[in-house]
Design an enzyme around this catalytic site. Structure first.
Site, PDB file in Angstrom:
ATOM      1  N   GLU A 167     -37.499   2.962 -39.826  1.00 13.59           N
ATOM      2  CA  GLU A 167     -36.494   2.763 -38.817  1.00 13.59           C
ATOM      3  C   GLU A 167     -35.037   2.950 -39.210  1.00 13.59           C
ATOM      4  O   GLU A 167     -34.040   3.241 -38.786  1.00 13.59           O
ATOM      5  CB  GLU A 167     -36.562   1.813 -37.716  1.00 13.59           C
ATOM      6  CG  GLU A 167     -37.739   2.028 -36.734  1.00 13.59           C
ATOM      7  CD  GLU A 167     -37.526   3.049 -35.889  1.00 13.59           C
ATOM      8  OE1 GLU A 167     -36.476   3.019 -35.280  1.00 13.59           O
ATOM      9  OE2 GLU A 167     -38.606   3.789 -35.508  1.00 13.59           O
ATOM     10  N   SER A 445     -76.257 -33.912   0.875  1.00 16.24           N
ATOM     11  CA  SER A 445     -77.121 -34.874   0.159  1.00 16.24           C
ATOM     12  C   SER A 445     -76.419 -35.330  -1.121  1.00 16.24           C
ATOM     13  O   SER A 445     -77.132 -36.042  -1.936  1.00 16.24           O
ATOM     14  CB  SER A 445     -78.525 -34.232   0.095  1.00 16.24           C
ATOM     15  OG  SER A 445     -79.267 -34.099   0.984  1.00 16.24           O
TER      16      SER A 445
END
Length: 734
Positions: A167, A445
């Site tokens: 770059e 339950s």
């Protein structure tokens, strides 16, 4: 003429100087202030591998792959693993969390008789090994930008070299702009009659990304040049390249923009940036030119071609030999599994946000890059999510009337109460409605173990005590309530352990009537029920309405035998410099003795042995665990609580519209628990009992201690002093 030109020049330079001064202020304030708004990162608990724990070789290999470890010929490098026919070796990563720094370690794992054995390279036995915490998501703000902040020292030198070579090869020599680069680009563009090449340096690219819009005008270009010069004037090359590494845009997935090489490494390869190969660095650098164009998930061939161009640049500059270049361009692009990017932790993150909202404001969590360490177990979370999806799909396929069945699941650490997994729906991904917190339904339950705990805590009852299972009538207002057993039968006089294991409603009501309904209500509150309720006879059979999360909290004191009573989610919060900001400690006081809680838990192991959870015991014949099933009126809700040596798990199934679904706790929620437990290498509950508690063999028909030769006996836990005083050897005269 000269005087007039000088005067005009001076006058014109004043606004230019003011403009440059304003740009200088923008450059400095942004660069030295909060450069990025980074949301808080949420991490799992470390995965602790213990010698002696049940493990399969394939399960450990899968776990290592899921956490980003690569398999190769050896495990010399950190983040690598190797396998033979009988063993696995791995070089585990170092990490920092709220407990301090944990060094990387190389370990060898073997699997004798299905049990994990851990050794160091010199052959010494090791008690445990740790796989580092995994990032499971962000809090707030994470939907717009995804970013992981690197310091200069954390940037791999190989990546730096490749980026600069491709770059901006003059990066370390220019002052922010490259006259040579601009001239080269100008010649190329004029030659081709179009814009074919840019002359921007890395500094200019950073300025464009951090400060400016993407418009292409001469004014914006002039601004970019001046700001680049100012940036280079104020800051070092190291500062600039570090900012670039963290800022560069590399991809878009969903609503989130991926910024920085560290985040891109995790997204595309599923591992830290410093563990990538040269070809993988080349791929990421190649994407800088066109993040959408060269996205390897969308355009793998184009991305590979671009990667090879970058490798060609390295070869032309003498950074790669011809042999290495030819080898690297042949490498396929191996990406992380895309499906893993879709979080299964959305429901868990709801809990994290809920807990942190009391101590941190939303803006802080959305911007300050905090690190939040939780207790989530990534193996348990994945197993719970998949078990819920599979079993709900199977139930719907088996009975079309169950279409629309939903579910929730809460998994906690049996001992500490730390929440290990949360499932808020039976859908594949996060739906936004977390039923683990929001589905408040009658618990059926599941209320019975706390009720029997109330009886045991009085000191007047043991599991061997008997109660009459016969029909009772209660006057409730102007009406008479006459409950029934599930099988519509009476069972006469039964032991307490039988009544609970087989979930006899009538015997349970008789016991509740004897000890007092108000006492049961107080027990429920002492165990952690914070939701207001009024105690009445129907509460003893589960009319109490709770969410799955609240049920888990209710059972935690029993599951842990008094070691924990609150559920924990967040362990600690640290800042981006690894400073501890807050540690979350929980109270562990339980208003019941460890002995009573241990006796209650031991009694719950009868449910899979002789009661309503026998299918679970059949699935795990060698496992000792506690369980309780629950079913509400018209079978609208299916519940299951299962407690092993590792996890206490609550499962709920039902319909969002609260319509009858025709499944019980045994035929519905229990199947989810079995599926989950099959995938987490379960360990049995410890046979050890706290001080003051003993386990004895007792004759079923006579309150006497039974010798080993006796046939009709049962093993029960007692508070010492309440066990039988007489004994029998079961030797009978002929």
């Amino acid at each position: 003429m000269f005087k007039w030109l000088l005067l005009i020049g001076l006058v014109a330079s004043v606004p230019f100087a003011i403009w440059v001064w304003w740009l200088n202020d923008q450059v400095v304030s942004r660069f030295e202030g909060q450069k990025w708004q980074v949301p808080a990162e949420v991490y799992s608990a470390p995965i602790i591998l213990k010698s002696g724990a049940p493990w399969k070789k394939q399960d450990l290999e899968t776990l290592l792959e899921d956490t980003g470890y690569r398999f190769g010929r050896n495990s010399q490098k950190v983040g690598w693993a190797a396998r033979s026919r009988t063993k696995v070796s791995a070089h585990l990563r170092s990490y920092i969390d709220h407990q301090g720094y944990h060094e990387s370690e190389r370990r060898i794992f073997s699997f004798e008789n299905g049990r994990l054995q851990i050794n160091a390279l010199n052959g010494d036995s090791v008690a445990e090994a740790r796989i580092e915490p995994q990032r499971i998501g962000f809090l707030y703000g994470g939907n717009t930008e995804s970013r992981q902040i690197l310091t200069y020292d954390q940037i791999p030198q190989t990546l730096l070299d490749i980026l600069v070579a491709v770059e901006d090869r003059d990066f370390y020599d220019h002052w922010g702009i490259s006259i040579i680069g601009i001239a080269r680009a100008l010649v190329v563009n004029l030659t081709h009659g179009a814009r074919r090449q840019g002359g921007s340096t890395l500094t200019q690219q950073l300025v464009k990304n951090m400060y400016l819009s993407s418009e292409r005008t001469y004014t914006r270009k002039l601004t970019e040049v001046i700001m680049s010069l100012l940036l280079e004037y104020h800051y070092s090359k190291q500062d600039i390249i570090t900012a670039y590494m963290n800022e560069v845009y590399l991809a878009q997935f969903g609503n989130s923009a991926l910024h920085g090489f560290a985040a891109a490494s995790q997204h595309f390869f599923g591992r830290p940036l410093n563990e990538l190969n040269i070809d993988e660095y080349a791929l990421l650098v190649g994407m800088v030119k066109g993040p959408s164009l060269y996205n390897p998930q969308r355009s793998p061939q184009r991305a590979k071609s671009r990667r090879n161009v970058v490798l060609g640049v390295l070869k032309s500059q003498g950074r790669l030999t011809e042999q290495d270049y030819q080898s690297l361009i042949q490498q396929p692009i191996k990406l992380a599994d895309n499906k893993r990017q879709k979080s299964i932790y959305g429901d868990y993150l709801d809990l994290v946000a809920l807990q942190l909202s009391r101590d941190f404001d939303e803006i802080t969590l959305a911007t300050q890059n905090l690190k939040i360490y939780t207790g989530v177990d990534i193996r348990a979370q994945l197993a719970a999510s998949q078990a819920m999806q599979r079993q709900v799909a199977n139930l719907e396929q088996g009975d079309p009337k169950l279409k629309g069945l939903q579910g929730a699941m809460v998994v906690t650490d049996t001992r500490t109460g730390q929440v290990r997994a949360i499932v808020g729906s039976s859908d594949q991904y996060y739906t936004g409605f977390n039923r683990a917190l929001g589905a408040v339904r009658p618990i059926g339950s599941l209320v019975k173990p706390p009720l029997y705990l109330s009886a045991l805590a009085t000191g007047r009852y043991t599991w061997w005590s008997k109660v009459e299972d016969k029909r009772l009538r209660f006057k409730v207002g102007r009406e008479v309530w006459a409950p029934e057993n599930y099988d519509r039968r009476e069972h006469g006089e039964v032991h307490l352990y039988e009544a609970m294991a087989k979930s006899y409603n009538l015997a349970t009501l008789a016991l509740a009537n004897q000890i007092g309904f108000d006492r049961i209500g107080e027990t429920l509150r002492q165990l952690g029920v914070k939701r207001p309720f009024t105690m009445h006879p129907a509460m003893a059979l589960g009319a109490l309405e709770l969410s799955p999360f609240e049920v888990s909290r209710l059972y935690q004191p029993i599951a842990s035998q008094g070691q924990s009573n609150e559920l924990g989610v967040v362990l600690a919060v640290m800042d981006q410099d690894n400073r501890l900001l807050k540690r979350f400690n929980r109270q562990t006081e339980v208003p019941f003795t460890d002995g009573v809680l241990a006796v209650t838990l031991d009694g719950m192991t009868k449910t899979p042995q002789i009661g309503t959870a026998r299918a679970a015991q059949a699935a795990f014949p060698e496992l000792t665990f506690a369980a309780k099933t629950g079913t509400t009126n018209q079978q609208k809700d299916s519940w299951y609580v299962g407690i092993t040596g590792d996890y206490a798990t609550t499962v709920w199934l039902g319909d969002d519209d609260n319509v009858p679904m025709k499944i019980t706790g045994s035929s519905g929620a229990q199947k989810v628990w079995i599926d989950f437990t099959q995938h987490v290498n379960p360990t049995s509950l410890s046979s050890a009992l706290p001080h003051g508690v003993g386990r004895f063999q007792v004759l079923k028909d006579s309150f006497e201690l039974a010798a080993d030769r006796c046939n009709d006996k049962v093993s029960l836990a007692f508070i010492l002093g309440t066990e039988p005083k007489k004994s029998t050897s079961c030797i009978w005269p002929f």
